[in-house]
Design an enzyme around this catalytic site. Structure first.
Site, mmCIF file in Angstrom:
data_model
loop_
_atom_site.group_PDB
_atom_site.id
_atom_site.type_symbol
_atom_site.label_atom_id
_atom_site.label_comp_id
_atom_site.label_asym_id
_atom_site.label_seq_id
_atom_site.Cartn_x
_atom_site.Cartn_y
_atom_site.Cartn_z
ATOM 1 N N HIS A 66 -9.882 2.121 -23.905
ATOM 2 C CA HIS A 66 -8.456 2.048 -23.542
ATOM 3 C C HIS A 66 -7.705 3.355 -23.785
ATOM 4 O O HIS A 66 -6.579 3.376 -24.295
ATOM 5 C CB HIS A 66 -7.780 0.904 -24.290
ATOM 6 C CG HIS A 66 -8.237 -0.461 -23.864
ATOM 7 N ND1 HIS A 66 -8.758 -0.723 -22.612
ATOM 8 C CD2 HIS A 66 -8.251 -1.651 -24.539
ATOM 9 C CE1 HIS A 66 -9.062 -2.013 -22.511
ATOM 10 N NE2 HIS A 66 -8.773 -2.588 -23.673
ATOM 11 N N HIS A 113 -2.402 -5.225 -20.433
ATOM 12 C CA HIS A 113 -3.266 -5.988 -21.339
ATOM 13 C C HIS A 113 -2.534 -7.210 -21.906
ATOM 14 O O HIS A 113 -2.589 -7.477 -23.112
ATOM 15 C CB HIS A 113 -3.746 -5.097 -22.481
ATOM 16 C CG HIS A 113 -5.066 -5.496 -23.061
ATOM 17 N ND1 HIS A 113 -5.295 -6.742 -23.610
ATOM 18 C CD2 HIS A 113 -6.245 -4.825 -23.181
ATOM 19 C CE1 HIS A 113 -6.537 -6.815 -24.043
ATOM 20 N NE2 HIS A 113 -7.142 -5.663 -23.793
ATOM 21 N N GLU A 124 -7.301 -8.523 -16.673
ATOM 22 C CA GLU A 124 -6.954 -7.103 -16.619
ATOM 23 C C GLU A 124 -7.439 -6.516 -15.289
ATOM 24 O O GLU A 124 -8.629 -6.289 -15.094
ATOM 25 C CB GLU A 124 -7.592 -6.356 -17.781
ATOM 26 C CG GLU A 124 -7.189 -6.869 -19.153
ATOM 27 C CD GLU A 124 -8.105 -6.340 -20.236
ATOM 28 O OE1 GLU A 124 -8.168 -5.102 -20.418
ATOM 29 O OE2 GLU A 124 -8.787 -7.165 -20.890
#
Length: 355
Positions: free
Chosen positions: A111, A182, A317
């Site tokens: 991420h 997210h 996602e």
């Protein structure tokens, strides 16, 4: 019954690295309310009507900016970048040059690294009753990524109970990009036990198998005969505990499902028989990471005062494939000067009438 309400504005007034943080609220005429903060350009609350006409907060999160800063899970509702999901060994090559990233997930960069977009205070450029834009300039070399990257994330709440998320980015140097949101969803209401009774429908024919480090193998695999076949609607609980190697590697669902639907068609949906709330996802992205909150630890206490434990939420996602910078066979994540990266995802909420 839990009575859900939005957090207080004053609990989101703070300074991080010299920049002020705030809470913003969008409302529509049908009663839906969505709260955001500029810390991580993230969704804080989504109050959606259930089958009885009551509002339920269907996204996990916290009542103050301090709770976000101290959270065990850092990604609740956040905009993820520069690169969502995992990059193997925290490195990739571009035009013969190696770029090294921080390894914050075993040997992977996850991420965007430990100080990715989810930790930044974004600028707010415009704000209307139904729309808000967040902007951030990621400097060349931030978390190891090349190029000065200008990013805008726009949220719009429609009268059809849609949250439209539009991403836009430009760079002054060749780079890679993969943006997502997210949000952790529980359509029973945040803090309301697990989501195993939720019914998912995902018309994907293929998924990405992963290795023991949660990095994709070389190619897509058919969902036929696996726990990853959601082409016929089924409860999350139906197959999540099956003795399949792929489920073991993700500790449940934590895999990319290949999306071949145009944005006009539903790419994934979830439904709670308890609340009657249905979530439909529409996207321009080639993949949807289905994550069933397997690593939520119970350490975080959410808005309703209850712990967020394993499988107390799920994520849809929308994104490109993990490790794409190292996989030329995957859809391209390259962005060059003069190009504009654009992506769109819609989360639509409605009441599903039982048959």
């Amino acid at each position: 019954m839990v009575i859900y309400s939005l957090p207080d504005y004053q609990d989101f007034e703070h300074k991080i690295d010299g920049k002020k943080t705030h809470l913003f609220i969008l409302k529509n005429r049908t009663g839906m309310q969505v709260a955001f903060t500029d810390y991580g350009a993230r969704i804080v609350s989504i109050l959606a009507p259930d089958k009885a006409g009551n509002l339920r907060d269907v996204v996990l999160g916290f009542n103050s900016i301090h709770a976000y800063l101290q959270a065990d899970e850092q990604y609740h509702g956040a905009t993820i970048g520069r690169f969502a999901n995992r990059i193997a060994h925290g490195s990739f090559h571009l035009d013969g040059e190696k770029y090294s990233l921080q390894q914050n997930n075993g040997r992977n960069c996850l991420h965007g690294g430990p100080t990715g977009f989810h930790t930044k205070v974004w600028d707010r450029r415009t704000s209307f009753k139904k729309k808000i834009d967040f902007c951030y300039v990621s400097p060349d070399g931030e978390e190891g990524f090349p190029g000065n990257l200008k990013v805008t994330v726009s949220y719009e709440l429609t009268e059809d109970n849609e949250i439209i998320i539009r991403y836009k980015a430009e760079t002054d140097k060749k780079t890679v990009i993969n943006l997502t949101n997210h949000a952790y969803f529980n359509l029973n209401g945040e803090g309301q036990d697990d989501v195993l009774s939720h019914i998912l429908h995902i018309p994907s024919n293929h998924f990405l198998p992963i290795d023991e480090n949660q990095i994709p193998l070389d190619s897509e695999a058919p969902v036929d005969g696996t726990a990853f076949d959601f082409r016929t609607p089924k409860k999350i609980s139906a197959d999540i505990n099956k003795d399949e190697e792929q489920l073991g590697r993700g500790n449940g669902y934590d895999h990319t499902l290949v999306n071949q639907q145009p944005i006009s068609q539903v790419a994934a949906s979830a439904y709670s028989p308890d609340s009657g709330i249905r979530l439909e996802v529409f996207t321009t992205e080639p993949g949807i990471q289905l994550y069933t909150g397997n690593f939520l630890s119970g350490k975080d206490i959410g808005k309703s005062g209850r712990p967020y434990s394993s499988r107390s939420a799920f994520c849809f996602e929308t994104q490109h494939y993990p490790d794409s910078p190292n996989r030329p066979q995957f859809p391209s994540v390259l962005l060059e000067p003069g190009q504009v990266f654009e992506s769109e995802t819609i989360y639509k909420f409605s009441i599903k009438k039982e048959m």
